[in-house]
Write an enzyme that holds these catalytic residues in place. Structure first.
Site, PDB file in Angstrom:
ATOM      1  N   ARG A 147      -8.958   3.717  -7.658  1.00  0.00           N
ATOM      2  CA  ARG A 147      -7.738   3.370  -6.915  1.00  0.00           C
ATOM      3  C   ARG A 147      -6.929   2.361  -7.718  1.00  0.00           C
ATOM      4  NH1 ARG A 147      -9.438   4.932  -1.683  1.00  0.00           N
ATOM      5  NH2 ARG A 147      -7.607   6.051  -1.035  1.00  0.00           N
TER       6      ARG A 147
ATOM      7  N   GLN B  58      -2.294   6.396  -9.214  1.00  0.00           N
ATOM      8  CA  GLN B  58      -1.739   6.687  -7.878  1.00  0.00           C
ATOM      9  C   GLN B  58      -1.291   8.136  -7.730  1.00  0.00           C
ATOM     10  OE1 GLN B  58       1.150   3.666  -6.999  1.00  0.00           O
ATOM     11  NE2 GLN B  58      -0.361   2.359  -5.984  1.00  0.00           N
TER      12      GLN B  58
ATOM     13  N   ASP C 163      -4.194  10.398  -6.873  1.00  0.00           N
ATOM     14  CA  ASP C 163      -5.113   9.893  -5.850  1.00  0.00           C
ATOM     15  C   ASP C 163      -5.137  10.861  -4.658  1.00  0.00           C
ATOM     16  OD1 ASP C 163      -6.502   8.522  -3.927  1.00  0.00           O
ATOM     17  OD2 ASP C 163      -5.403   6.630  -4.159  1.00  0.00           O
TER      18      ASP C 163
ATOM     19  N   SER D 286      -5.961   9.502  -1.165  1.00  0.00           N
ATOM     20  CA  SER D 286      -4.819   8.930  -0.442  1.00  0.00           C
ATOM     21  C   SER D 286      -3.897  10.010   0.101  1.00  0.00           C
ATOM     22  CB  SER D 286      -4.017   7.992  -1.358  1.00  0.00           C
ATOM     23  OG  SER D 286      -4.701   6.785  -1.537  1.00  0.00           O
TER      24      SER D 286
ATOM     25  N   TYR E  76     -12.120  -2.650  -1.000  1.00  0.00           N
ATOM     26  CA  TYR E  76     -12.803  -1.980   0.103  1.00  0.00           C
ATOM     27  C   TYR E  76     -13.449  -3.036   1.002  1.00  0.00           C
ATOM     28  CZ  TYR E  76     -12.219   2.511  -2.203  1.00  0.00           C
ATOM     29  OH  TYR E  76     -11.697   3.650  -2.755  1.00  0.00           O
TER      30      TYR E  76
HETATM   31  P1  NAD Z   1     -11.364   3.784   3.733  1.00  0.00           P
HETATM   32  O1  NAD Z   1     -11.102   5.199   4.130  1.00  0.00           O
HETATM   33  O2  NAD Z   1     -12.485   3.481   2.806  1.00  0.00           O
HETATM   34  O3  NAD Z   1     -11.542   2.907   5.055  1.00  0.00           O
HETATM   35  C1  NAD Z   1     -10.531   2.898   6.070  1.00  0.00           C
HETATM   36  C2  NAD Z   1     -10.302   1.495   6.551  1.00  0.00           C
HETATM   37  O4  NAD Z   1     -11.386   1.091   7.397  1.00  0.00           O
HETATM   38  C3  NAD Z   1     -10.209   0.431   5.457  1.00  0.00           C
HETATM   39  O5  NAD Z   1      -8.949  -0.186   5.529  1.00  0.00           O
HETATM   40  C4  NAD Z   1     -11.353  -0.522   5.788  1.00  0.00           C
HETATM   41  O6  NAD Z   1     -11.035  -1.870   5.498  1.00  0.00           O
HETATM   42  C5  NAD Z   1     -11.501  -0.303   7.278  1.00  0.00           C
HETATM   43  N1  NAD Z   1     -12.763  -0.772   7.882  1.00  0.00           N
HETATM   44  C6  NAD Z   1     -14.028  -0.731   7.393  1.00  0.00           C
HETATM   45  N2  NAD Z   1     -14.912  -1.275   8.274  1.00  0.00           N
HETATM   46  C7  NAD Z   1     -14.188  -1.648   9.362  1.00  0.00           C
HETATM   47  C8  NAD Z   1     -14.511  -2.242  10.613  1.00  0.00           C
HETATM   48  N3  NAD Z   1     -15.763  -2.585  10.907  1.00  0.00           N
HETATM   49  N4  NAD Z   1     -13.508  -2.488  11.484  1.00  0.00           N
HETATM   50  C9  NAD Z   1     -12.231  -2.145  11.181  1.00  0.00           C
HETATM   51  N5  NAD Z   1     -11.852  -1.584  10.036  1.00  0.00           N
HETATM   52  C10 NAD Z   1     -12.817  -1.330   9.120  1.00  0.00           C
HETATM   53  O7  NAD Z   1     -10.032   3.142   3.141  1.00  0.00           O
HETATM   54  P2  NAD Z   1      -8.913   3.763   2.229  1.00  0.00           P
HETATM   55  O8  NAD Z   1      -7.779   4.188   3.050  1.00  0.00           O
HETATM   56  O9  NAD Z   1      -9.526   4.728   1.292  1.00  0.00           O
HETATM   57  O10 NAD Z   1      -8.454   2.467   1.427  1.00  0.00           O
HETATM   58  C11 NAD Z   1      -9.416   1.587   0.844  1.00  0.00           C
HETATM   59  C12 NAD Z   1      -8.755   0.486   0.040  1.00  0.00           C
HETATM   60  O11 NAD Z   1      -8.169   1.025  -1.128  1.00  0.00           O
HETATM   61  C13 NAD Z   1      -7.643  -0.233   0.793  1.00  0.00           C
HETATM   62  O12 NAD Z   1      -7.667  -1.596   0.438  1.00  0.00           O
HETATM   63  C14 NAD Z   1      -6.406   0.405   0.250  1.00  0.00           C
HETATM   64  O13 NAD Z   1      -5.264  -0.409   0.386  1.00  0.00           O
HETATM   65  C15 NAD Z   1      -6.824   0.585  -1.196  1.00  0.00           C
HETATM   66  N6  NAD Z   1      -6.049   1.626  -1.859  1.00  0.00           N
HETATM   67  C16 NAD Z   1      -5.481   1.306  -3.060  1.00  0.00           C
HETATM   68  C17 NAD Z   1      -4.747   2.265  -3.739  1.00  0.00           C
HETATM   69  C18 NAD Z   1      -4.127   1.947  -5.056  1.00  0.00           C
HETATM   70  O14 NAD Z   1      -3.910   0.804  -5.386  1.00  0.00           O
HETATM   71  N7  NAD Z   1      -3.841   2.927  -5.856  1.00  0.00           N
HETATM   72  C19 NAD Z   1      -4.597   3.529  -3.198  1.00  0.00           C
HETATM   73  C20 NAD Z   1      -5.203   3.824  -1.975  1.00  0.00           C
HETATM   74  C21 NAD Z   1      -5.946   2.852  -1.332  1.00  0.00           C
END
Ligand code: NAD
Length: 397
Positions: free
Chosen positions: A141, A146, A149, A152, A245
């Site tokens: 990520r 991006q 991804d 996403s 994460y």
């Molecule tokens: P994910 O599918 O792994 O998880 C979904 C969400 O659930 C996350 O926001 C996580 O913090 C939350 N979560 C976990 N345990 C929890 C709990 N007990 N209660 C409430 N919420 C809880 O997440 P994702 O959508 O794949 O994204 C993961 C991370 O990667 C995020 O920080 C996101 O901003 C980041 N991201 C970065 C990029 C990039 O920079 N290119 C792209 C996509 C995502």
């Protein structure tokens, strides 16, 4: 870019110097309506010198008929032998089955979601048949990645669809209405987990006019939630772990979280849960006792259904009713909006392909780019992804 060619003589039975043939099979998993290619991307790839072959009706489920692919410059293959003959790269949505791996020529490069921990047999077959596999879910990520991804892009589709499903199953209007027949109060939508899918669900529920609240263990998510006009439920916990994460919470933190979340769940008309911790069972956020405190007619859409569920009562792939609450455990939500999910996915693949081809248009001999290194699952008779290798019987590399 000059015309891409195969990197090594005879590696896949195709002499160097010929255009690289990309094959796109029809997805065979029941309910999978997405396709790994769309006509717009065919146009871009053929302009770059690739030959793109699509299996007959591969795009039918996503409403991309064969003739649109043909018009964009692809050829249609009526069956797998014709599709795969001389193909250097195979683009897919779902991982190949063992039988599908057996159809591939040695040295073929397969790119798609590999869901390795649930497909060890196919991974072993790819290893033994000298297939190269890149797993899109392993793309890091990072900003540079991006465009490729796929986690996403597909989470965006899932979050949107979850909000629509919630609204469709809710016995109430979502927006506030002032009518001659009286005033309607807006519905309250609660989103648990504000990652990519959660943020899209928030944006969609806001557009439908609901009051939206959201919660995530990562404090950084608060700013994004508020920027979408939703209320962020604050708890004095910061559980941001490595790489952005979430880390796992302590038992005390879990109890506090449970209390706050339960109160918010009880006042919501629709709850959309998306909480996930990579590589682990989804955290349990809604107990059966909490479901019993919810309003009759309330709806839970549990996006974590496939990884164990955020709600204790969720049944993956089913919609059930408990204590007057509709609990939906959807599987493969992106396949419910296959037109746009496929479009985004195909664009992700187009971006990924740019890493595989060097400035002379040949497939790179060494996969040294950090994105290729991270996403390379199987190559040259070896499983390259250590966690998958550990899971495989015998621990053979
Ligand atoms: P994910 O599918 O792994 O998880 C979904 C969400 O659930 C996350 O926001 C996580 O913090 C939350 N979560 C976990 N345990 C929890 C709990 N007990 N209660 C409430 N919420 C809880 O997440 P994702 O959508 O794949 O994204 C993961 C991370 O990667 C995020 O920080 C996101 O901003 C980041 N991201 C970065 C990029 C990039 O920079 N290119 C792209 C996509 C995502």
């Amino acid at each position: 870019m000059s015309t891409p060619v195969v990197a090594q003589d005879g590696e896949s039975g195709v002499p160097a110097g010929r255009p690289i043939v990309i094959a796109v099979p029809r997805e065979l998993v029941p309910g999978e309506l997405r396709v790994a290619m769309v006509p717009e991307v065919v146009r871009n790839l053929t302009k770059s010198g690739y030959v793109v072959r699509i299996e007959h009706d591969a795009g039918a489920g996503a409403f991309y008929p064969d003739d649109l692919f043909t018009a964009a410059g692809a050829t249609i293959a009526s069956g797998r032998p014709g599709l795969l003959d001389g193909a250097r790269i195979v683009l897919r949505v779902q991982p190949p089955t063992v039988a599908e791996v057996d159809q591939l020529a040695e040295g073929t490069i397969v790119i798609g979601f590999m869901n390795a921990s649930n497909n060890l047999e196919a991974i072993a077959r790819m290893r033994d048949r000298n297939i190269t596999a890149f797993a899109l879910e392993l793309v890091p990520r990072i900003t540079r990645a991006q465009g490729m991804d796929a986690l996403s892009s597909q989470a965006t589709a899932a979050g949107y669809t979850a909000a629509i499903l919630g609204a469709d199953n809710c016995p109430k209007f979502l927006p506030m209405l002032t009518t001659a027949a009286g005033t309607i109060r807006p519905a309250t939508v609660l989103i648990l987990g504000a990652g990519v899918a959660g943020l899209m669900a928030i944006a969609t529920a806001k557009r439908l006019g609901a009051i939206v609240e959201a919660y995530d263990v990562r404090r950084a998510a608060g700013e994004q939630v508020r920027s979408l006009g939703a209320k962020f439920l604050e708890l004095e916990i910061n559980a941001e772990g490595a790489g952005g994460y979430a880390r796992e919470l302590t038992p005390e933190e879990k109890a506090q979280e449970q209390q706050m979340v339960s109160a918010a769940v009880a006042r919501a008309d629709i709850v959309i849960t998306t909480a996930a911790i990579p590589g682990r069972r989804a955290p349990l956020l809604i107990t059966r006792e909490t479901v019993a405190t919810m309003r009759p007619g309330a709806v839970i859409v549990d996006l974590a259904a496939e990884s164990g569920g955020n709600c204790e009562l969720t049944e993956a792939g089913r919609t059930i009713n408990k204590h007057g609450v509709t609990i939906i455990g959807p599987q493969n939500l992106p396949a419910r909006v296959p037109f746009h999910s496929s479009q985004m996915y195909a664009k992700n693949l187009q971006s990924f392909l740019t890493l595989l081809v060097d400035k002379d248009g040949a497939i790179v001999k060494e996969f040294t780019d950090e994105i290729l290194v991270a996403s390379l699952l199987v190559h040259a008779g070896t499983v390259r992804h250590a966690p998958t290798r550990d899971l495989m019987s015998g621990g053979r590399p």
